[in-house]
Each structure stands twice: as structure tokens, then as C-alpha cells.
Design an enzyme around this catalytic site. Structure first.
Site, mmCIF file in Angstrom:
data_model
loop_
_atom_site.group_PDB
_atom_site.id
_atom_site.type_symbol
_atom_site.label_atom_id
_atom_site.label_comp_id
_atom_site.label_asym_id
_atom_site.label_seq_id
_atom_site.Cartn_x
_atom_site.Cartn_y
_atom_site.Cartn_z
ATOM 1 N N GLU A 116 -4.904 10.990 41.021
ATOM 2 C CA GLU A 116 -4.204 10.527 39.890
ATOM 3 C C GLU A 116 -2.597 10.365 40.356
ATOM 4 O OE1 GLU A 116 -6.758 11.329 35.522
ATOM 5 O OE2 GLU A 116 -5.694 12.970 36.726
ATOM 6 N N CYS A 130 4.820 10.120 39.484
ATOM 7 C CA CYS A 130 4.616 11.328 39.964
ATOM 8 C C CYS A 130 3.244 11.004 40.951
ATOM 9 C CB CYS A 130 4.040 12.301 38.808
ATOM 10 S SG CYS A 130 3.386 13.766 39.175
ATOM 11 N N CYS A 137 -6.943 20.792 45.391
ATOM 12 C CA CYS A 137 -5.787 21.574 45.900
ATOM 13 C C CYS A 137 -6.872 22.708 46.661
ATOM 14 C CB CYS A 137 -5.000 21.690 44.916
ATOM 15 S SG CYS A 137 -3.715 22.894 45.529
ATOM 16 N N CYS A 141 -3.685 28.157 41.344
ATOM 17 C CA CYS A 141 -2.689 28.872 40.396
ATOM 18 C C CYS A 141 -3.663 28.839 39.133
ATOM 19 C CB CYS A 141 -1.450 28.015 40.360
ATOM 20 S SG CYS A 141 -0.856 27.676 41.945
ATOM 21 N N CYS A 144 -3.524 25.807 36.181
ATOM 22 C CA CYS A 144 -3.109 24.420 36.707
ATOM 23 C C CYS A 144 -4.625 23.988 36.741
ATOM 24 C CB CYS A 144 -2.574 24.484 38.026
ATOM 25 S SG CYS A 144 -2.430 22.746 38.707
ATOM 26 N N GLY A 192 -2.224 18.446 44.384
ATOM 27 C CA GLY A 192 -2.254 18.942 45.576
ATOM 28 C C GLY A 192 -0.940 19.724 45.866
ATOM 29 N N GLU A 193 -1.093 20.254 47.168
ATOM 30 C CA GLU A 193 0.137 20.786 47.791
ATOM 31 C C GLU A 193 0.784 20.228 48.795
ATOM 32 O OE1 GLU A 193 2.199 23.424 47.166
ATOM 33 O OE2 GLU A 193 2.882 22.714 48.931
ATOM 34 N N SER A 224 7.707 19.049 45.389
ATOM 35 C CA SER A 224 7.644 20.163 44.613
ATOM 36 C C SER A 224 6.541 21.028 45.353
ATOM 37 C CB SER A 224 6.855 19.740 43.144
ATOM 38 O OG SER A 224 6.489 21.267 42.463
ATOM 39 N N SER A 246 7.943 25.742 42.535
ATOM 40 C CA SER A 246 7.142 26.512 41.465
ATOM 41 C C SER A 246 7.153 27.873 41.206
ATOM 42 C CB SER A 246 5.722 25.976 41.521
ATOM 43 O OG SER A 246 5.580 24.518 41.253
ATOM 44 N N HIS A 248 7.774 30.276 38.255
ATOM 45 C CA HIS A 248 7.000 30.753 37.073
ATOM 46 C C HIS A 248 6.976 32.161 36.945
ATOM 47 C CE1 HIS A 248 5.619 26.646 37.381
ATOM 48 N NE2 HIS A 248 4.601 26.701 38.217
ATOM 49 N N ASN A 323 1.180 22.980 29.501
ATOM 50 C CA ASN A 323 0.298 21.769 29.075
ATOM 51 C C ASN A 323 -1.242 22.421 28.954
ATOM 52 O OD1 ASN A 323 2.154 19.811 28.565
ATOM 53 N ND2 ASN A 323 2.414 19.924 30.778
ATOM 54 N N CYS A 366 2.066 17.297 33.234
ATOM 55 C CA CYS A 366 1.937 18.340 34.501
ATOM 56 C C CYS A 366 0.786 19.193 34.531
ATOM 57 C CB CYS A 366 3.294 19.417 34.384
ATOM 58 S SG CYS A 366 4.524 18.793 34.923
HETATM 59 N N1 SAH Z 1 1.368 21.877 44.207
HETATM 60 C C1 SAH Z 1 2.741 21.776 43.780
HETATM 61 C C2 SAH Z 1 2.973 20.198 43.091
HETATM 62 C C3 SAH Z 1 2.006 19.859 42.087
HETATM 63 S S1 SAH Z 1 2.027 20.811 40.783
HETATM 64 C C4 SAH Z 1 3.437 22.747 43.089
HETATM 65 O O1 SAH Z 1 2.674 23.380 42.841
HETATM 66 O O2 SAH Z 1 4.674 22.789 43.097
HETATM 67 C C5 SAH Z 1 3.421 20.236 39.665
HETATM 68 C C6 SAH Z 1 3.941 20.957 38.837
HETATM 69 O O3 SAH Z 1 3.283 21.124 37.531
HETATM 70 C C7 SAH Z 1 3.969 22.445 39.325
HETATM 71 O O4 SAH Z 1 5.554 23.149 38.982
HETATM 72 C C8 SAH Z 1 3.047 23.237 38.708
HETATM 73 O O5 SAH Z 1 3.434 24.495 38.674
HETATM 74 C C9 SAH Z 1 3.214 22.531 37.315
HETATM 75 N N2 SAH Z 1 2.169 22.845 36.498
HETATM 76 C C10 SAH Z 1 0.741 22.979 36.778
HETATM 77 N N3 SAH Z 1 0.029 23.151 35.802
HETATM 78 C C11 SAH Z 1 0.663 23.074 34.674
HETATM 79 C C12 SAH Z 1 0.356 23.224 33.218
HETATM 80 N N4 SAH Z 1 -0.990 23.266 32.951
HETATM 81 N N5 SAH Z 1 1.489 23.080 32.545
HETATM 82 C C13 SAH Z 1 2.551 22.961 32.906
HETATM 83 N N6 SAH Z 1 3.025 22.606 34.140
HETATM 84 C C14 SAH Z 1 1.964 22.881 35.150
HETATM 85 FE FE1 SF4 Z 2 -1.991 23.443 43.502
HETATM 86 FE FE2 SF4 Z 2 0.398 23.079 42.442
HETATM 87 FE FE3 SF4 Z 2 -1.768 23.237 40.893
HETATM 88 FE FE4 SF4 Z 2 -1.089 25.496 42.345
HETATM 89 S S1 SF4 Z 2 0.172 24.175 40.734
HETATM 90 S S2 SF4 Z 2 -3.098 24.820 41.939
HETATM 91 S S3 SF4 Z 2 -0.133 24.413 44.250
HETATM 92 S S4 SF4 Z 2 -1.420 21.585 42.078
#
Ligand code: SAH
Ligand code: SF4
Length: 387
Positions: A116, A130, A137, A141, A144, A192-193, A224, A246, A248, A323, A366
Site C-alpha cells: 500500500e 507515504c 516486514c 513491533c 504495528c 517495511g523497514e 523512517s 521510530s 517510542h 492508530n 500510520c
Molecule cells: N519501518 C519503518 C517505517 C515504517 S513504519 C519504521 O518503523 O520507522 C512508519 C511509522 O509508523 C513508524 O514511526 C512506526 O513506528 C509508526 N507506526 C506503526 N504502527 C503504528 C500505529 N499503530 N499507530 C501509530 N503509528 C504507528
Molecule cells: Fe516494521 Fe516499522 Fe512496523 Fe516495526 S513499525 S513492524 S519496523 S513497519
């Protein structure tokens, strides 16, 4: 378990989109033109420049429209690479538009390979796309949604650049050089990362930021990462992109749970890599993303700890209301708590915008992105096994 590992490996080794010109850096395109048509290096560089402009400044979808390319070469290009429209753009499997104008696209790159991307319009004529760097991935996390989907495979440079092109088609934003474009920024915050696919991400950024390419400057491109420390320096040196981390959590115990890669690259290492990130300065600050999880990481003490951790790093802090997604194990902090947290960070001299959730009604915010790619692949295999 064995089955899914096999699936992952097999999928990662699948051939990419048909060999074409989209997604090749200037250097690679020139080499390919030399190899395919016997052009000398000067000729190849000149043709590359022309083709770059047609593909990325003008967004043309057939070689026939490249009016300053000789008739013979146009015919050879078409014969060799087919119709650009077939190979240059991923298929839009689904498009949803949120009540707030956010557009979410489900793109199909190949059968069973879907990811997406989300366009988020801002006030005035600007907006961020975005993009995804991988299907799924490898990291998990816990907050996520993408993290619940196994890695299917890395996206190629063509597939990353293709996300930008398909959205520009949809927004009717060709030519790229025209003023008043709405797609002004790129953020690698989709699925993805990116630092686990840095070769491809780096080539895609080269094309996206090229003036004869998509013309979005490197300062408007943000990558990111969850904190893949050994790749951060190369990211800065090769791409000169803006960095977002990221974060957190403000201590290793909690970050080990929320962002498990922290066990490998703990906070002290991560912050040291930020201090030495190439090009970091007050004009090029690092963004720290901090998702607000009720009762987990949102206390005033943690806000103060955050401030002390980031001392000496030119930083801004993006507070992201969590979210939710189906069966997610967390809740979003109360609005009041988020504001108190923001105040503490703000009083310490850091910009601390609270990110307004966008596109929540279409699960485009996000961390809500996830595709059915693995399920489809598994069912396809089952079907195959039965026949
Ligand atoms: N993998 C990379 C980039 C994709 S995630 C990373 O982790 O940075 C993009 C952003 O969305 C990151 O900051 C991640 O921590 C945040 N994110 C992931 N799940 C989320 C959620 N459920 N609510 C809010 N932000 C979230
Ligand atoms: Fe992967 Fe980024 Fe989601 Fe962590 S926050 S699972 S690194 S996409």
C-alpha cells in the site's frame, strides 16, 4: 514455520517486474542502452537524459511520444521494452479516498505481491506520499499492523518509483516541473523497514530526487527507520535524505518490547548514530517519532526522560496518537495526556507537533497498513498442491 520460511525465501527470489527502463539509475540506464543498442558512452548518456525527462518529467507511457528521440530508436525501444504503460506502472488493485482527502492505494506489482501507499494532502498545495519499501516486514513491533505480516519480499527500485508515478497519474500531476504540484514530499513510512532494503531505496531516491527525474528534492524525502544502526551512516551518505527514528520508548526495557530490534541495537547505540548522522544540523533536524500508548509510554516522567535523552541532537519530536487495528493490544493515550506530554517536550525547546491521524476511516493511518499478500500466496500454493 518451515513452510512460511520457505515461502519467504522463494518469494524474495522471484523475478521482478519485466526488465524495462523504469527504476534504473542514470548510470544503469546508460549501461543498459549501450548493451542493448550498441551506443557509445556519450550517446548513451545523452539518450538517457532524454528518456529520463520523458519518463519522469512528463510521465509519458509510450516511447512513441518521445518526440526528440529518433524514429529508429523509438521503434527499437518499443520493440525491446514493449509498451511502457504495461511495465512502468504497478496495477491499482484498489483505491480508497478518505473523508479528509487522504488517498490509499493497494498496488499489485506481480501476482500475490501487493503493498500500500498513501497520499496525504496538506493545507495549501502540498502533500506527502507515504511509500512502502517492502511487502510485509521482518520486524515485529508490537503496536504495528504491518509487523504482524511476514516479509514477502523487498520492493525493487522500479516498484518504489512506480508508487510515485501511479499516484502522479491519479492526481494528474505531470509534468513534474510544473509549479503548484500537490505531491511535494515523500516519506518512507509505509510498509517495511527501508534500511533492510537500502540498495533499492537508495537507487529509488536517486531517481525521485533527480531534476530530470521526478524532481522532489532530497530535503523533502524522509526515511523512517526502527533503528538499524549499522545502515544509518550509509543512508545519510548515499541519499542525503532526512532521517526519522521510530523511538517510542525512553528506556531499553520498554523499547525491547515495543521495537524488538532494540535488543540488537539498544538506545545508546541508536542515539550515538543519530549524533553522527551525516549532514545533521539545526537546519536538518532528525525527527523522532513517538507513538502515544495509553499507560505504556505516556507518563510525564517519560516526557522528561525523552528530553534528556535527546540532548545535543538537533531534533523535532513527532507525537503520533496510536492508530488501532483489529485485535491490537494497545489503546491510544487520552488527548489530555498527549497534550501534557507535548507541553513538557515543547517547553524544553523542541518542536513537538501532535500528528493528526489521517485517513483513519479507510485504515490508511500510520501502522495500519497490511496486505493479504502472504495469505494469497499460501492459498495459491494450496490450490496448486490440490491440482
Ligand atoms: N519501518 C519503518 C517505517 C515504517 S513504519 C519504521 O518503523 O520507522 C512508519 C511509522 O509508523 C513508524 O514511526 C512506526 O513506528 C509508526 N507506526 C506503526 N504502527 C503504528 C500505529 N499503530 N499507530 C501509530 N503509528 C504507528
Ligand atoms: Fe516494521 Fe516499522 Fe512496523 Fe516495526 S513499525 S513492524 S519496523 S513497519
Amino acid at each position: 514455520m518451515t513452510v512460511s520460511l520457505d515461502l519467504n525465501t522463494a518469494a524474495r527470489n522471484l523475478p521482478d517486474t519485466p526488465k524495462g527502463l523504469i527504476g534504473l539509475t542514470r548510470e544503469k540506464m546508460a549501461t543498459q542502452l549501450s548493451d542493448d543498442f550498441g551506443l557509445d558512452s556519450k550517446q548513451a548518456r545523452m539518450r538517457t537524459s532524454q528518456i529520463f525527462r520523458w519518463l519522469y518529467n512528463f510521465g509519458v507511457t509510450d516511447f512513441g511520444s518521445m518526440s526528440n528521440v529518433s524514429k529508429n530508436l523509438k521503434a527499437s525501444l518499443t520493440q525491446r521494452y514493449g509498451q511502457l504503460s504495461e511495465i512502468a506502472r504497478p496495477e491499482i488493485a484498489e483505491r480508497q479516498i478518505s473523508t479528509d482527502g487522504t488517498r490509499k492505494y493497494l498496488l499489485r506489482f506481480a501476482p500475490g505481491i501487493e503493498a500500500e501507499c498513501v497520499f496525504i494532502p496538506d493545507v495549501g498545495r502540498s502533500g506527502a506520499l507515504c511509500v512502502s519499501s517492502q511487502v510485509g516486514c521482518t520486524l515485529n513491533c508490537t503496536f504495528c499492523h504491518t509487523g504482524t505480516q511476514k516479509l514477502v519480499r523487498n520492493l525493487t527500485p522500479a516498484e518504489i518509483v512506480g508508487q510515485v508515478m501511479v499516484v502522479k497519474d491519479d492526481l494528474e500531476e505531470w509534468p513534474s516541473t510544473e509549479h503548484g504540484r500537490q505531491l511535494t514530499n515523500i516519506v518512507f513510512m509505509g510498509m517495511g523497514e527501508p534500511l533492510y532494503n537500502l540498495d533499492n531505496v537508495s537507487e529509488a531516491i536517486e531517481i525521485i530526487s533527480d531534476n530530470e527525474g521526478l524532481g522532489i528534492s532530497r530535503r523533502r524525502i524522509t526515511v523512517s527507520t526502527s533503528g538499524i544502526v549499522p545502515e544509518m551512516e550509509r543512508l545519510g551518505e548515499e541519499t542525503q535524505a532526512m532521517l526519522a527514528i521510530s523511538l517510542h520508548a525512553t528506556n531499553d526495557d520498554l523499547r525491547d518490547v515495543l521495537v524488538p530490534i532494540n535488543r540488537k541495537y539498544p538506545l545508546a547505540q541508536l542515539l550515538e548514530a543519530c549524533r553522527t548522522y551525516p549532514g545533521v544540523s539545526n537546519a536538518r533536524r532528525i525527527t523522532f517519532e513517538y507513538v502515544m500508548l495509553k499507560g505504556v509510554n505516556d507518563s510525564k516522567a517519560e516526557a522528561r526522560k525523552l528530553v534528556s535523552l535527546l540532548k545535543g541532537i538537533p531534533a523535532k519530536i513527532n507525537l503520533i496518537p496510536f492508530n488501532p487495528w483489529p485485535d491490537s493490544p494497545y489503546e491510544c493515550s487520552d488527548w489530555e495526556t498527549i497534550e501534557e506530554f507535548a507541553d513538557i517536550v515543547n517547553r524544553a525547546g523542541y518542536a513537538s507537533p501532535i500528528r493528526t491521524p489521517r485517513g483513519r476511516d479507510i485504515a490508511a493511518a500510520c501502522g495500519q497498513l497490511k496486505t493479504e499478500s502472504i495469505k494469497q500466496r499460501a492459498s495459491e500454493r494450496r490450490k496448486e498442491a490440490l491440482t
